[in-house]
Design an enzyme around this catalytic site. Sequence first.
Site, PDB file in Angstrom:
ATOM      1  N   CYS A  18      13.445 -42.320 -18.366  1.00 27.84           N
ATOM      2  CA  CYS A  18      12.821 -41.355 -17.486  1.00 27.84           C
ATOM      3  C   CYS A  18      11.537 -41.007 -18.033  1.00 27.84           C
ATOM      4  CB  CYS A  18      13.760 -40.138 -17.631  1.00 27.84           C
ATOM      5  SG  CYS A  18      15.411 -40.256 -16.936  1.00 27.84           S
ATOM      6  N   HIS A  42      16.953 -32.621 -15.386  1.00 26.56           N
ATOM      7  CA  HIS A  42      17.625 -32.901 -16.703  1.00 26.56           C
ATOM      8  C   HIS A  42      18.296 -31.541 -17.425  1.00 26.56           C
ATOM      9  CE1 HIS A  42      14.641 -36.472 -17.617  1.00 26.56           C
ATOM     10  NE2 HIS A  42      15.709 -36.722 -16.572  1.00 26.56           N
ATOM     11  N   HIS A 102      20.620 -35.044 -13.328  1.00 29.60           N
ATOM     12  CA  HIS A 102      20.408 -36.301 -14.068  1.00 29.60           C
ATOM     13  C   HIS A 102      20.546 -35.990 -15.654  1.00 29.60           C
ATOM     14  CE1 HIS A 102      18.429 -40.236 -14.859  1.00 29.60           C
ATOM     15  NE2 HIS A 102      19.349 -40.643 -14.537  1.00 29.60           N
ATOM     16  N   THR A 112      34.824 -32.289 -19.465  1.00 28.26           N
ATOM     17  CA  THR A 112      33.765 -31.515 -19.415  1.00 28.26           C
ATOM     18  C   THR A 112      32.951 -31.593 -17.982  1.00 28.26           C
ATOM     19  OG1 THR A 112      33.352 -31.115 -21.683  1.00 28.26           O
ATOM     20  CG2 THR A 112      31.473 -30.617 -20.066  1.00 28.26           C
ATOM     21  N   TYR A 131      38.606 -18.553 -17.292  1.00 21.34           N
ATOM     22  CA  TYR A 131      38.712 -19.802 -17.894  1.00 21.34           C
ATOM     23  C   TYR A 131      39.768 -20.612 -17.520  1.00 21.34           C
ATOM     24  CZ  TYR A 131      34.605 -18.095 -20.977  1.00 21.34           C
ATOM     25  OH  TYR A 131      33.265 -17.791 -21.240  1.00 21.34           O
ATOM     26  N   ASN A 140      43.936 -29.210 -15.213  1.00 21.47           N
ATOM     27  CA  ASN A 140      44.641 -29.134 -16.365  1.00 21.47           C
ATOM     28  C   ASN A 140      44.711 -27.771 -16.618  1.00 21.47           C
ATOM     29  OD1 ASN A 140      45.663 -29.021 -18.825  1.00 21.47           O
ATOM     30  ND2 ASN A 140      44.404 -30.843 -19.657  1.00 21.47           N
ATOM     31  N   ARG A 145      40.631 -23.503 -23.329  1.00 24.56           N
ATOM     32  CA  ARG A 145      39.620 -23.547 -24.327  1.00 24.56           C
ATOM     33  C   ARG A 145      38.664 -24.676 -24.216  1.00 24.56           C
ATOM     34  NH1 ARG A 145      39.883 -21.546 -29.466  1.00 24.56           N
ATOM     35  NH2 ARG A 145      42.172 -20.791 -29.231  1.00 24.56           N
ATOM     36  N   CYS A 162      27.708 -21.367 -14.872  1.00 23.82           N
ATOM     37  CA  CYS A 162      28.493 -21.005 -15.766  1.00 23.82           C
ATOM     38  C   CYS A 162      28.879 -19.384 -16.169  1.00 23.82           C
ATOM     39  CB  CYS A 162      28.314 -21.817 -17.225  1.00 23.82           C
ATOM     40  SG  CYS A 162      26.707 -21.650 -17.782  1.00 23.82           S
ATOM     41  N   HIS A 163      27.824 -18.722 -15.437  1.00 27.76           N
ATOM     42  CA  HIS A 163      27.732 -17.265 -15.672  1.00 27.76           C
ATOM     43  C   HIS A 163      28.850 -16.488 -15.085  1.00 27.76           C
ATOM     44  CE1 HIS A 163      25.137 -17.973 -12.227  1.00 27.76           C
ATOM     45  NE2 HIS A 163      25.820 -16.784 -11.694  1.00 27.76           N
ATOM     46  N   SER A 168      39.841 -13.610 -19.016  1.00 24.01           N
ATOM     47  CA  SER A 168      41.112 -12.918 -18.068  1.00 24.01           C
ATOM     48  C   SER A 168      41.078 -11.492 -18.085  1.00 24.01           C
ATOM     49  CB  SER A 168      42.501 -13.556 -18.554  1.00 24.01           C
ATOM     50  OG  SER A 168      42.353 -14.710 -18.428  1.00 24.01           O
ATOM     51  N   GLU A 189      24.313 -10.670  -8.320  1.00 23.18           N
ATOM     52  CA  GLU A 189      25.272 -11.542  -7.210  1.00 23.18           C
ATOM     53  C   GLU A 189      25.882 -10.492  -6.311  1.00 23.18           C
ATOM     54  OE1 GLU A 189      26.946 -15.139  -8.392  1.00 23.18           O
ATOM     55  OE2 GLU A 189      25.205 -16.087  -9.210  1.00 23.18           O
TER      56      GLU A 189
END
Length: 204
Positions: A18, A42, A102, A112, A131, A140, A145, A162-163, A168, A189
Amino acid sequence: MASRLVPKVNSKQGGSPCKEKHVVLLSPVGRIEISGCEMGVHEIKLPKMSVLPAGRAESSVSCEESQGDKEMPEPLQQCTAWLRAYFCEPGGTERLPVPALHHPLLLRDSFTRQVLWTLLNDVKFGEAVSYKQLADLAGNSRAARAVGGAMRSNPIPIIIPCHRVIRSSGDSGNYGGGQLLKEWLLSHEKLQKEKLQEEKLARP
């Protein structure tokens, strides 16, 4: 409605390398470093926050490019436009294309990758999941974890949100940019979603 993304072939694996370009975006939370090529983004590197910015989660600071390559590939242009909207006009993110991504992690067939694409497509602005809930969404239910590991390895934070993944118990949990930044993004948000809802109700 968010676009569903289709992974693209990674030219780093067996093809020509790249031609990586870089841009720095000054945002309400500090310097965000973005790298990418013609094929896609990236990586997004977030600042580490030691104090909350002024104005709490208000978009009090506009986003602007402070430095970067003069000729930016389209994915980087789309990425900076998307992040500007996220911080300064969140309703606009729904109308903007999500930039092509990419990074090898997002192209290999793995749990993942499945978790990250699921998070991108299914957990919307102003929402949060645990999670375990994200593990269920990704197919799954016993892999909470592993979901935590996927969040730690996420190369495209904010765009792959991911924020929005919390414990739980309701506790915000860990974050690559630090707990302060995670809490700021969640608060940002929440406030912006409430504003958007108020604006909709106020329309004749």
